[in-house]
Motif scaffolding. Sequence first.
Motif, PDB file in Angstrom:
ATOM      1  N   VAL A  23      39.531  48.417  31.654  1.00  0.00           N
ATOM      2  CA  VAL A  23      40.717  47.953  32.367  1.00  0.00           C
ATOM      3  C   VAL A  23      41.028  46.565  31.814  1.00  0.00           C
ATOM      4  O   VAL A  23      40.295  45.612  32.045  1.00  0.00           O
ATOM      5  N   VAL A  24      42.105  46.469  31.058  1.00  0.00           N
ATOM      6  CA  VAL A  24      42.468  45.215  30.414  1.00  0.00           C
ATOM      7  C   VAL A  24      43.285  44.354  31.367  1.00  0.00           C
ATOM      8  O   VAL A  24      44.178  44.842  32.047  1.00  0.00           O
ATOM      9  N   ASP A  25      42.955  43.070  31.382  1.00  0.00           N
ATOM     10  CA  ASP A  25      43.661  42.101  32.221  1.00  0.00           C
ATOM     11  C   ASP A  25      43.708  42.571  33.675  1.00  0.00           C
ATOM     12  O   ASP A  25      44.769  42.632  34.301  1.00  0.00           O
ATOM     13  N   ALA A  26      42.548  42.912  34.177  1.00  0.00           N
ATOM     14  CA  ALA A  26      42.416  43.420  35.551  1.00  0.00           C
ATOM     15  C   ALA A  26      42.790  42.337  36.556  1.00  0.00           C
ATOM     16  O   ALA A  26      42.769  41.147  36.243  1.00  0.00           O
ATOM     17  N   PRO A  27      43.138  42.741  37.771  1.00  0.00           N
ATOM     18  CA  PRO A  27      43.442  41.736  38.794  1.00  0.00           C
ATOM     19  C   PRO A  27      42.230  40.839  39.053  1.00  0.00           C
ATOM     20  O   PRO A  27      41.091  41.216  38.795  1.00  0.00           O
ATOM     21  N   ARG A  28      42.497  39.669  39.526  1.00  0.00           N
ATOM     22  CA  ARG A  28      41.430  38.678  39.737  1.00  0.00           C
ATOM     23  C   ARG A  28      40.367  39.182  40.711  1.00  0.00           C
ATOM     24  O   ARG A  28      39.196  38.911  40.536  1.00  0.00           O
ATOM     25  N   ILE A  29      40.768  39.916  41.720  1.00  0.00           N
ATOM     26  CA  ILE A  29      39.822  40.454  42.705  1.00  0.00           C
ATOM     27  C   ILE A  29      39.731  41.966  42.523  1.00  0.00           C
ATOM     28  O   ILE A  29      40.748  42.657  42.486  1.00  0.00           O
ATOM     29  N   VAL A  30      38.514  42.462  42.389  1.00  0.00           N
ATOM     30  CA  VAL A  30      38.288  43.898  42.239  1.00  0.00           C
ATOM     31  C   VAL A  30      38.340  44.510  43.650  1.00  0.00           C
ATOM     32  O   VAL A  30      37.409  44.348  44.438  1.00  0.00           O
ATOM     33  N   SER A  31      39.436  45.192  43.951  1.00  0.00           N
ATOM     34  CA  SER A  31      39.619  45.737  45.302  1.00  0.00           C
ATOM     35  C   SER A  31      38.958  47.107  45.417  1.00  0.00           C
ATOM     36  O   SER A  31      38.723  47.799  44.428  1.00  0.00           O
TER      37      SER A  31
ATOM     38  N   THR B 133      27.477  38.990  35.123  1.00  0.00           N
ATOM     39  CA  THR B 133      26.277  38.169  34.951  1.00  0.00           C
ATOM     40  C   THR B 133      26.072  37.237  36.135  1.00  0.00           C
ATOM     41  O   THR B 133      24.973  36.715  36.315  1.00  0.00           O
ATOM     42  N   THR B 134      27.104  37.030  36.916  1.00  0.00           N
ATOM     43  CA  THR B 134      26.977  36.219  38.131  1.00  0.00           C
ATOM     44  C   THR B 134      27.801  36.861  39.232  1.00  0.00           C
ATOM     45  O   THR B 134      28.796  37.532  38.983  1.00  0.00           O
ATOM     46  N   MET B 135      27.395  36.628  40.443  1.00  0.00           N
ATOM     47  CA  MET B 135      28.115  37.158  41.605  1.00  0.00           C
ATOM     48  C   MET B 135      29.070  36.095  42.107  1.00  0.00           C
ATOM     49  O   MET B 135      28.722  34.933  42.227  1.00  0.00           O
ATOM     50  N   ASP B 136      30.311  36.498  42.350  1.00  0.00           N
ATOM     51  CA  ASP B 136      31.247  35.601  43.008  1.00  0.00           C
ATOM     52  C   ASP B 136      32.108  36.410  43.967  1.00  0.00           C
ATOM     53  O   ASP B 136      31.996  37.634  44.047  1.00  0.00           O
ATOM     54  N   ASP B 137      32.967  35.755  44.694  1.00  0.00           N
ATOM     55  CA  ASP B 137      33.769  36.401  45.737  1.00  0.00           C
ATOM     56  C   ASP B 137      34.664  37.516  45.203  1.00  0.00           C
ATOM     57  O   ASP B 137      34.971  38.463  45.914  1.00  0.00           O
ATOM     58  N   ARG B 138      35.096  37.419  43.942  1.00  0.00           N
ATOM     59  CA  ARG B 138      35.988  38.433  43.363  1.00  0.00           C
ATOM     60  C   ARG B 138      35.334  39.808  43.332  1.00  0.00           C
ATOM     61  O   ARG B 138      36.003  40.823  43.307  1.00  0.00           O
ATOM     62  N   LEU B 139      34.014  39.843  43.308  1.00  0.00           N
ATOM     63  CA  LEU B 139      33.276  41.096  43.149  1.00  0.00           C
ATOM     64  C   LEU B 139      32.685  41.617  44.459  1.00  0.00           C
ATOM     65  O   LEU B 139      31.919  42.573  44.455  1.00  0.00           O
ATOM     66  N   GLN B 140      33.038  40.995  45.553  1.00  0.00           N
ATOM     67  CA  GLN B 140      32.440  41.370  46.840  1.00  0.00           C
ATOM     68  C   GLN B 140      32.689  42.841  47.182  1.00  0.00           C
ATOM     69  O   GLN B 140      31.792  43.532  47.673  1.00  0.00           O
ATOM     70  N   ASN B 141      33.898  43.355  46.937  1.00  0.00           N
ATOM     71  CA  ASN B 141      34.192  44.765  47.230  1.00  0.00           C
ATOM     72  C   ASN B 141      33.309  45.700  46.410  1.00  0.00           C
ATOM     73  O   ASN B 141      32.803  46.701  46.918  1.00  0.00           O
TER      74      ASN B 141
END
Length: 132
Positions: free
Chosen positions: A33-41, A56-64
């Motif tokens: 997925v190229v240029d995916a949205p900032r938050i993975v819903s 490689t790191t966990m952040d809020d964008r990957l919470q879902n």
Amino acid sequence: IILDNDDARCCTTMTLQERTLSVMACRHVNDVVVDAPRIVSSDMIHVLGIHLVVATTMDDRLQNAKDMGVLQIMDNPSTFDFDKVLRVIRTKQDALQQKVKRKQQAQRQYHIDKYIHTHTQKKAPPHNVIND
């Protein structure tokens, strides 16, 4: 998922297209997925049928992705650091500049010898032999 955000632009040497092609060349990757949205819903994960999100790191964008159990955090064994690269370049800068200067001089001399001297030298007129 490849994000093309401000963080990636400041610390990458490859363009988005180059990074995409590199990931797609991996035999374990089915799609990118190229240029995916900032938050993975969660909707994006369901609609696209995403089975694994790797980071490689966990952040809020990957919470879902984490909540859905498709997130895998990998260790990054790379010790690559731009500061190290800059230090090496700076310490070797004089030697690199001298090398480039020598190559430029050699190219200039080759050009002079090959094209300028050969065209400016007068050629001896042909000797015509006349038999009496």
